[in-house]
Structure formats: C-alpha cells, structure tokens
Design a protein around this motif. Structure first.
Motif, PDB file in Angstrom:
ATOM      1  N   ASP B 168       0.859  -1.178   0.000  1.00 34.04           N
ATOM      2  CA  ASP B 168       0.000   0.000   0.000  1.00 34.04           C
ATOM      3  C   ASP B 168       0.903   1.238   0.000  1.00 34.04           C
ATOM      4  OD1 ASP B 168      -3.148   0.707   1.185  1.00 34.04           O
ATOM      5  OD2 ASP B 168      -1.604   2.272   1.202  1.00 34.04           O
ATOM      6  N   ARG B 169       0.629   2.176  -0.900  1.00 32.60           N
ATOM      7  CA  ARG B 169       1.502   3.355  -1.053  1.00 32.60           C
ATOM      8  C   ARG B 169       1.644   4.136   0.248  1.00 32.60           C
ATOM      9  NH1 ARG B 169       4.968   6.440  -1.387  1.00 32.60           N
ATOM     10  NH2 ARG B 169       5.567   7.792  -3.102  1.00 32.60           N
ATOM     11  N   ARG B 170       0.642   4.008   1.129  1.00 36.51           N
ATOM     12  CA  ARG B 170       0.736   4.722   2.411  1.00 36.51           C
ATOM     13  C   ARG B 170       1.747   4.053   3.345  1.00 36.51           C
ATOM     14  NH1 ARG B 170      -5.498   4.204   3.745  1.00 36.51           N
ATOM     15  NH2 ARG B 170      -5.125   2.342   2.494  1.00 36.51           N
ATOM     16  N   VAL B 171       2.106   2.812   3.018  1.00 32.68           N
ATOM     17  CA  VAL B 171       2.999   2.055   3.901  1.00 32.68           C
ATOM     18  C   VAL B 171       4.364   1.811   3.233  1.00 32.68           C
ATOM     19  CG1 VAL B 171       3.289  -0.063   5.231  1.00 32.68           C
ATOM     20  CG2 VAL B 171       1.020   0.979   5.030  1.00 32.68           C
ATOM     21  N   PHE B 172       4.394   1.008   2.188  1.00 36.02           N
ATOM     22  CA  PHE B 172       5.653   0.687   1.485  1.00 36.02           C
ATOM     23  C   PHE B 172       6.756   0.266   2.458  1.00 36.02           C
ATOM     24  CE2 PHE B 172       5.869   2.517  -3.116  1.00 36.02           C
ATOM     25  CZ  PHE B 172       4.799   1.709  -3.461  1.00 36.02           C
ATOM     26  N   LEU B 173       6.473  -0.750   3.240  1.00 38.21           N
ATOM     27  CA  LEU B 173       7.467  -1.282   4.173  1.00 38.21           C
ATOM     28  C   LEU B 173       7.489  -2.802   4.027  1.00 38.21           C
ATOM     29  CD1 LEU B 173       6.635   0.742   7.433  1.00 38.21           C
ATOM     30  CD2 LEU B 173       8.633   1.053   5.946  1.00 38.21           C
ATOM     31  N   ARG B 208       4.470   0.584  -8.018  1.00 39.82           N
ATOM     32  CA  ARG B 208       5.466   1.364  -7.302  1.00 39.82           C
ATOM     33  C   ARG B 208       5.418   2.851  -7.659  1.00 39.82           C
ATOM     34  NH1 ARG B 208       8.829   0.650  -3.557  1.00 39.82           N
ATOM     35  NH2 ARG B 208      10.744   1.839  -3.531  1.00 39.82           N
ATOM     36  N   GLY B 209       4.617   3.152  -8.690  1.00 40.39           N
ATOM     37  CA  GLY B 209       4.350   4.557  -9.015  1.00 40.39           C
ATOM     38  C   GLY B 209       5.607   5.390  -9.186  1.00 40.39           C
ATOM     39  N   ASP B 210       5.636   6.522  -8.532  1.00 34.22           N
ATOM     40  CA  ASP B 210       6.734   7.468  -8.718  1.00 34.22           C
ATOM     41  C   ASP B 210       8.048   6.978  -8.112  1.00 34.22           C
ATOM     42  OD1 ASP B 210       5.816   7.611  -6.147  1.00 34.22           O
ATOM     43  OD2 ASP B 210       5.956   9.792  -5.988  1.00 34.22           O
ATOM     44  N   LEU B 211       8.028   5.840  -7.463  1.00 40.16           N
ATOM     45  CA  LEU B 211       9.281   5.320  -6.908  1.00 40.16           C
ATOM     46  C   LEU B 211       9.855   4.182  -7.755  1.00 40.16           C
ATOM     47  CD1 LEU B 211       8.632   5.334  -3.055  1.00 40.16           C
ATOM     48  CD2 LEU B 211       9.798   7.022  -4.460  1.00 40.16           C
ATOM     49  N   LEU B 212       9.220   3.893  -8.897  1.00 38.55           N
ATOM     50  CA  LEU B 212       9.705   2.796  -9.741  1.00 38.55           C
ATOM     51  C   LEU B 212      11.067   3.130 -10.349  1.00 38.55           C
ATOM     52  CD1 LEU B 212       8.891   0.021 -11.037  1.00 38.55           C
ATOM     53  CD2 LEU B 212       8.222   1.353 -13.048  1.00 38.55           C
ATOM     54  N   LEU B 213      11.966   2.173 -10.255  1.00 44.12           N
ATOM     55  CA  LEU B 213      13.288   2.353 -10.866  1.00 44.12           C
ATOM     56  C   LEU B 213      13.204   1.871 -12.309  1.00 44.12           C
ATOM     57  CD1 LEU B 213      16.082   3.315  -9.757  1.00 44.12           C
ATOM     58  CD2 LEU B 213      16.734   0.913  -9.806  1.00 44.12           C
ATOM     59  N   HIS B 214      13.116   2.802 -13.232  1.00 47.80           N
ATOM     60  CA  HIS B 214      12.899   2.458 -14.641  1.00 47.80           C
ATOM     61  C   HIS B 214      13.377   3.643 -15.485  1.00 47.80           C
ATOM     62  CE1 HIS B 214      10.633   1.795 -18.390  1.00 47.80           C
ATOM     63  NE2 HIS B 214      10.676   0.520 -18.058  1.00 47.80           N
ATOM     64  N   PRO B 215      13.890   3.370 -16.692  1.00 48.26           N
ATOM     65  CA  PRO B 215      14.370   4.485 -17.528  1.00 48.26           C
ATOM     66  C   PRO B 215      13.314   5.564 -17.788  1.00 48.26           C
ATOM     67  CG  PRO B 215      15.151   2.401 -18.413  1.00 48.26           C
ATOM     68  CD  PRO B 215      14.230   2.061 -17.278  1.00 48.26           C
ATOM     69  N   ASP B 216      12.023   5.205 -17.746  1.00 43.95           N
ATOM     70  CA  ASP B 216      10.993   6.241 -17.919  1.00 43.95           C
ATOM     71  C   ASP B 216      10.839   7.105 -16.674  1.00 43.95           C
ATOM     72  OD1 ASP B 216      10.478   5.347 -20.434  1.00 43.95           O
ATOM     73  OD2 ASP B 216       8.764   4.096 -19.857  1.00 43.95           O
TER      74      ASP B 216
END
Ligand SMILES: Cc1ncc(C[n+]2csc(CCOP(=O)(O)OP(=O)(O)O)c2C)c(N)n1
Ligand code: SF4
Lengths: 341, 408
Positions: B168-173, B208-216
């Motif tokens: 959950d984006r509110r958690v991410f743990l 993972r939204g804005d935290l995704l590790l990706h070239p985009d």
C-alpha cells in the motif's frame, strides 16, 4: 499474458568507430564531488555514455556512491540506486530478474533495458566476490557488473583491499621502522578468476579509461552479448596513489605500458588481447620497466631498488608464465611472440 | 471424433487441503502471482522454498525463482527486484536471517515492500534448530512490519494481507511473518485455499508509481544523506509505520468481505477473556498448550484467559493496554530473551510493560521465559505460570521474571 520470451531483449550497441562518432549526450553529469583527476568518475561517465539512456545503474557503497549522489542532488541522468557494499552482484541480478518477470508476464512493456551494477575493488574483490560469482552463473538475466578499481578502499580513507598492489602505502599499511613493507600480498586477478571460473559467462574484460573509446566499446559489447558479464577497470586515484591529478591518464597508460595492467577480453572463452597490450605481446612495442610507473606515485615512495626489482620480477612472471586455467593459453602464446587472435 | 463434453466452469469456491504452514505460504505466493522469489537453505524456513520450487517446476507458479549463494544476497536480490516493480518473497531462519541483517536494515529505509517468512529458530551457537523468537524480533527496531501466526490457515491468509499492506503506497514497508519452527512450519492441518479470482479482488497489482526504478522514471534512489536530512527520512518511515495500523484494519475488513473469514481484532486474538480475572499473553503456536490448559483450568473454576498477539509491529499499544487493564494480573510468556533488559525479561514482556505504563489501570505483570529452542511448553507449565499470575493478582509478592520448565 504476453508472449513468453526466453530472456529480455538485447540492445544493439555497435562499437563507436573513433572518438568523433561518440554521441555528445551525457548521462552522468555535474553535481558530483569526486577529487580532481578522479578516473573512476570518468569511468562512470564513459560507462553510461556507452550504454545510453535506456539504462538502470546500481552502485555499491564507495567513492562512486558517496561522492556522486548527495541528497537533493545527483549526477545521474539515468535511474540509479544504491546497493550495499557487497551487493553489486545481487543488485544486478535482482533488477534484471524483475525486468524479466515483469516483461514476461506483460506487466512492463518489452524492450531492451541495460542493467549495470558497479562496485569498487573493496566491495567487488573482497566482500562482494561471492555474490558476483553467483550472479555470473545466472545466464538467463542480462546485466553487467563493472568493477572500478582504485586499488584501495578509497572512500573510507584509503585502506588496502585485495586489489591493492604489493607494498603500497595505505592507511592500513603504512611503511614503518620495523616493517617497511606491511602489505605483502599480491593483487588478486579478479577478471581472470571470474573468466576461468564461470564457463557460462560470455564476456569478461579488463579496461582502462585512458583509452576511452576502447573502454566504451567493451561496455557496449558486454551489454549486448547477453547474460551476465563482467568488466574490471583500473582507475588511477590521485588521492590514494598520491600524484598530481593532471597525471591520471598518464598513469593509466603507464600501467598498461609497463604490463602491470594487461588489456584483454574473454569472449565466449576466447582470449583476445587488445590495444597496447596486444602490441606488446606481438612485439610491436616494448614493455616499459615498472619503475616508470612506481616512481610517479607517493604510495610507493618508500620502495627500495630491491622492492622495485621484486615487483618487476612478479610482472615478468605474469607475462612469461601465467595461464588462466581452462580458459586462456596466455603463456605459450606470448612466449611465441604472438597474441592469441 | 468423440465429442468432448462441455463442462461449465464450476463456481469458484475454496478448496480444502491438508498442508503445512510452510506449504500454506508457498500457496499464497502462487495466489499472489509473485514475480521474484529467492531461496537459500536453512531449517525450518527452507521447507517453504521446497514447496515453492515444486510449484515452479510444475508450472503452477510463474516467477523468477533464484537460488542465491547466501541470505545476504537473497534479500538484496528481492530488495532490488521490488525497487524495479516486482512483487517479491523470500525468508530465512535463525542465523540465516542474521546473516542477511544488513539487507534487512536497508529494506525498510528504502521503503521497499517485501514479504518474508521467518521460520523462527534459535540463534547459534550452540547449534539449535528449535523455535525461538529472537531471530525475527531482531528487526523490531528497523521499520519492518512484524506478525506472528498460529495456524497454517492464518499463515496463508496473513501472507495475502501482508502483501496488501506492505504494497500500500501509504505504507511501502517490508513485512516479516513469524512462523514457529517445526510446530507450524512442519505441521499439517486442513487449510481452505481460496480461488485466485478472490485473491485478485483483494490484492491489487503492485504499483510502485513514482518510486519505480525504470528508464521512464529516472530517479536516484538512496542518495547519500547526512545530518541535514536523516532525521526527516526516519520520521517519514515512522509515519508510514503509524499509517500501517489503519491500512491493516482496512485490509482485514476487506479480507472478511471477500473471503468470508473473520479475524475479529486484527492485532490480537482473545481467548476466554470475557470474565477472566487473569490472562496469559503470548505469540505463535504457544496458543495450543495454553488454550488446552485454560480449558482445563476453567473446568476447575479458575477464571483465566489468553491473549495471543499477532501484530508486533506496528505494536497495538492502545488496544492492548485497554484490553489488558481489564484484568487483575497479566502473565507474559516470551519464547525469546533479552539479555540485561529491564527486569531481566523477554522482549514481549518489556514491550507490554511499556504499553501499560500510561494505562489508567495498571495490573501487575509477571514475565515468563518458556519454550526456548523448541522446548515443549506443557500444560503443567501453563498451570504453573497461571498460579504465579494469580498470586500476583492477590497482591502476594512475586518476582518480575520466571524461567519456566528449566532444569535446576
Ligand atoms: C558492510 C560495510 N562495511 C563497511 C562499510 C564502510 N565503507 C563504506 S565505503 C567503503 C570503501 C569501499 O571501498 P571500495 O569498494 O574499494 O570503493 P571506493 O571507496 O574505493 O570507491 C567502506 C569500507 C560499509 N559501507 N558497509
Ligand atoms: S579518493 Fe580516489 S576514487 Fe575517491 S573520489 Fe578521490 S580520486 Fe576518486
């Protein structure tokens, strides 16, 4: 579900034919705080220039982490993530595995994405070695591990690592009155060890950024050949080696010309010497005495003539007698005055 | 050509299967469509990977299944895979979990969702394979969500809940599921296995939204910070941990709606506490002998109950304090020990003492160390502990900590 693919697609990365063909785009730019004349920073820049924008870089702890990424500023234009000191192998493997799973299952668009994990000599040749070795056996994933070798744990203040040359003065091996040479071990042969020990790894190479185009082309080949690959780069470090920063390139060249740092690649089990090293092996140019290299660096200032002779004898031995077991018929080829290939 | 009989798809229902706790978690991996799994052997956790491996070999679980060369690598591989957007699973036990400690430390700091099973095991040396909770408890201060389960059914259900909360984006743990070695990991019982369509309703894809590790999305993850930012980042992590309480409640509510199975209060189970005068508190499979003993003692007219804690992180401070302050005395059974700690107690007892400090009514608390290294916790042990708690309730002098079932 998307059509099953054996592995993620590979990029087509033709070699740059000369320095004028190298694109201008930079993916490692301003914002870093490395020392003046830091060759490792140049290696980062060339490495990612060679790879291009569709690249993910993972960096293990060390100078190239601490000096390059400061919170709220970063020198990386491509996505970059820190990994632990001993984890470059795992970071490359985990990232490549995620890409493969997500593309295979249709959760990410299928396209070639380069994965590069880098480590220093401490992280790569000491504590991270088992993870790198394991990673190189996972042939279904495409990624490159690049070891930038400044021959010390530079970030923590120049301590000796398994790749520090014999006798060098580091903060863990100062010359003293009772022991002039505290560090008596000879440098590990990491690239050779990894090439010899990982028969399914398709590409292992040594590079030196003093020969920038050659170096970038090795990176391009490593990324486009498929599977896990390994490159070992020798990087002069003005702080740790104690020389004038303007001499960095020259020291890299000297390491090659003195035969201390042979440039070679092992592609599908075939050894190819390249550049100056090939010229020396073929007798087109002479190997310079190691003295030329050693006397230019403060870290060897305590060396006597005997020490230099010992160093020279060890390097001669490498050229005359070394064989990388099961992979490289190094010695016989060289004594016959010709390089394999 | 023979005509193939048209069979309509049967309405999707749960299936009953006789499986162990480890197998239940492997089944949860399949239901959750996990993308990357790493394995490294150590008893008793390795059983989960034996089941996972079989599912992969038989084409039932479609994931990258990587046998690593150490626990440190195992956890680093999934950490990075999660950063690149993959749903991940791994785990360990005892010293293996400790070998991974560096990776375990950085995973919550980087806000990486990861579900891990800890097949609880005593820490070497001397080599000991039986259950003890010190291994998983070692991450209690690092930002891991930490839960203990009691049955194979609860293991399966909790794993699904764990992905949902962790991702959950509110958690991410990351979330570790404590499974008592042998008692749960190796014991079979009937488990209701839900169809994957129900699971899909419950568990959205990992985004993972804005935290995704990706070239985009060319972000820099974990740039180096110093004193100028670290406190703020730690505070963010703490806020995520605080939010996890609410996210957990939502997940259990949804779980009940979709799967029809209720866990009541998500944080802890109360057993025969309504009219209890004294209670015992513990985690994991301890519940089996305790519940048997409670039933026996009740037949003799003793008003005793049991509270089994599930979620240790986030710790249900308010809820637990409110519940425990209803009783005349509380006995806490630890299957772990904290050397040199306040009152020479176990970890759970110290946490509960702290939770009760601000409670309006503060019952006397007696701490017990019991069942270390897999030693059986017997019904007579539970009776002995209850007797000491009853003496404390009556105002008699008791010590703060007792080692139960130890040879003198
Ligand atoms: C597990 C662990 N041990 C020690 C350290 C401390 N440390 C930080 S950077 C560093 C030096 C790394 O040296 P190297 O890999 O050679 O890279 P360089 O600093 O030379 O670029 C060390 C030892 C650490 N970060 N993690
Ligand atoms: S110490 Fe050496 S490797 Fe580190 S930044 Fe300075 S020059 Fe580069």
């Amino acid at each position: 579900m998307a059509e099953a693919i054996a592995t993620t697609p590979l990029p087509t990365l033709e070699p740059f034919k000369g320095v004028k063909k190298v694109p201008l785009g930079e993916y490692f730019t301003s914002g870093h705080r490395t020392c003046q004349g830091c060759e490792s920073a140049l290696v980062m820049r060339l490495m990612v220039k060679a790879a291009g924008p569709r690249t993910i870089v993972l960096g293990s702890t060390g100078c190239m982490y601490v000096a390059n990424t400061t919170y709220y500023s970063t020198s990386w234009v491509v996505p970059w993530m820190h990994t632990q000191l001993g984890s470059s192998g795992s970071a490359g493997l985990g990232t490549a595995a995620a890409l493969r799973a997500l593309m295979r299952k249709g959760k990410l668009p299928t396209e070639p994405i380069n994965v590069i994990a880098f480590c220093g000599d401490g992280g790569g040749a000491d504590m991270g070695l088992s993870a790198i070795s394991a990673a190189l056996t996972h042939t279904e994933y495409n990624f490159l591990i690049l070891l930038y070798d400044n021959e010390s744990y530079a970030n923590t203040d120049i301590q000796l690592s398994g790749l520090t040359p014999y006798g060098a003065h580091t903060t863990f091996s100062p010359p003293g009155t009772a022991k002039r040479i505290l560090h008596q071990r000879w440098k590990k042969n990491v690239a050779g060890m990894l090439a010899a020990g990982h028969p399914s790894c398709r590409y292992v190479a040594t590079v030196c950024a003093s020969y920038a185009v050659e170096m970038m082309n090795r990176v391009r080949k490593a990324l486009s050949i498929g599977g896990p690959t390994f490159i070992h780069s020798l990087d002069p470090c003005p702080k740790g080696w104690d020389y004038d920063p303007m001499l960095s390139h020259e020291l890299g060249e000297l390491a090659v010309e003195c035969g201390i740092w042979p440039l070679y690649e092992v592609e599908d089990h075939k050894l190819k010497l390249y550049g100056r090293t090939k010229g020396i092996a073929q007798g087109r140019s002479k190997r310079r005495p190691v003295r030329d290299y050693l006397v230019r660096q403060g870290r060897f200032a305590h060396f006597t003539d005997d020490d230099i002779d010992y160093f020279q004898a060890k390097v001669d031995e490498m050229w005359e007698r070394w064989i990388i077991p099961g992979v490289i018929p190094f010695a016989s080829e060289i004594t016959n005055g010709r390089s394999p290939d | 050509m023979a005509k193939v009989a048209q069979r309509s798809e049967p309405a999707e229902t749960e299936r009953e299967e006789l499986i162990s706790g480890s197998e239940a978690i492997a089944v949860a991996c399949k239901l959750a469509d996990v993308d990357v799994i790493t394995a490294y052997p150590i008893r008793p956790y390795d059983t989960v990977m034996q089941y996972v491996a079989r599912l992969v070999a038989n084409g039932e679980l479609d994931c990258e299944y990587i046998v690593a060369e150490s626990e440190h690598s195992q956890f680093e591989i999934v950490k990075h895979a999660s950063a690149a957007g993959a749903r991940v699973f791994c785990g360990s036990s005892g010293v293996g979990w400790m070998y991974a400690f560096e990776a375990l430390t950085v995973t919550p700091a980087l806000r990486i969702p990861l579900v891990a099973m800890v097949g609880n095991r005593a820490l070497d040396d001397p080599g000991a394979f039986g259950v003890e909770h010190n291994d998983a408890l070692a991450v209690r201060d690092l930002g891991w969500l930490l839960v203990w389960v009691d049955t194979a059914q609860e293991a399966l259900d909790t794993a699904l809940i764990a992905w949902r909360v962790a991702e959950d984006r509110r958690v991410f743990l990351p979330c570790a599921i404590g499974c008592d070695g042998a008692f749960l990991t190796h014991s079979q019982s009937i488990v209701r296995v839900p169809p994957s369509s129900w699971v899909r309703q419950f568990l959205p894809p990992y985004n993972r939204g804005d935290l995704l590790l990706h070239p985009d999305n060319p972000i820099t993850v974990a740039p180096q910070v110093n004193e100028d930012w670290l406190m703020e980042l730690r505070k963010h992590n703490d806020e995520a941990m605080t939010r996890a309480r609410q996210v957990l409640r939502e997940a259990y509510t949804d779980f009940e709606r979709i799967f029809g199975r209720t866990y009541g209060n998500p944080f802890f189970e109360e057993y025969q506490t309504e009219d209890a005068e004294v209670v015992l508190v513990g985690m994991g499979t301890l519940s089996m002998p305790v519940k048997v003993a409670v039933r026996q003692m009740r037949q003799q007219g003793l008003q005793v109950g049991f509270v089994r804690l599930r979620w240790f992180r986030p710790f249900p401070t308010q809820e637990l304090a409110a519940t425990l302050s209803r009783f005349r005395a509380v006995g806490v059974i630890d299957r772990d020990y904290s050397f040199g700690s306040p009152h020479s107690s176990g970890v759970l007892a110290n946490e509960i003492r702290a939770a009760l400090y601000s409670a309006p009514a503060r019952p006397p608390l007696v701490a017990f160390i019991c069942g270390l290294g897999g030693r059986e916790v017997t019904v007579p042990n539970v009776r002995e502990m209850t007797e000491l708690v009853r003496r404390a309730a009556a105002g008699e002098p008791v010590e703060s900590t007792y080692w139960i079932g130890i040879r003198q």
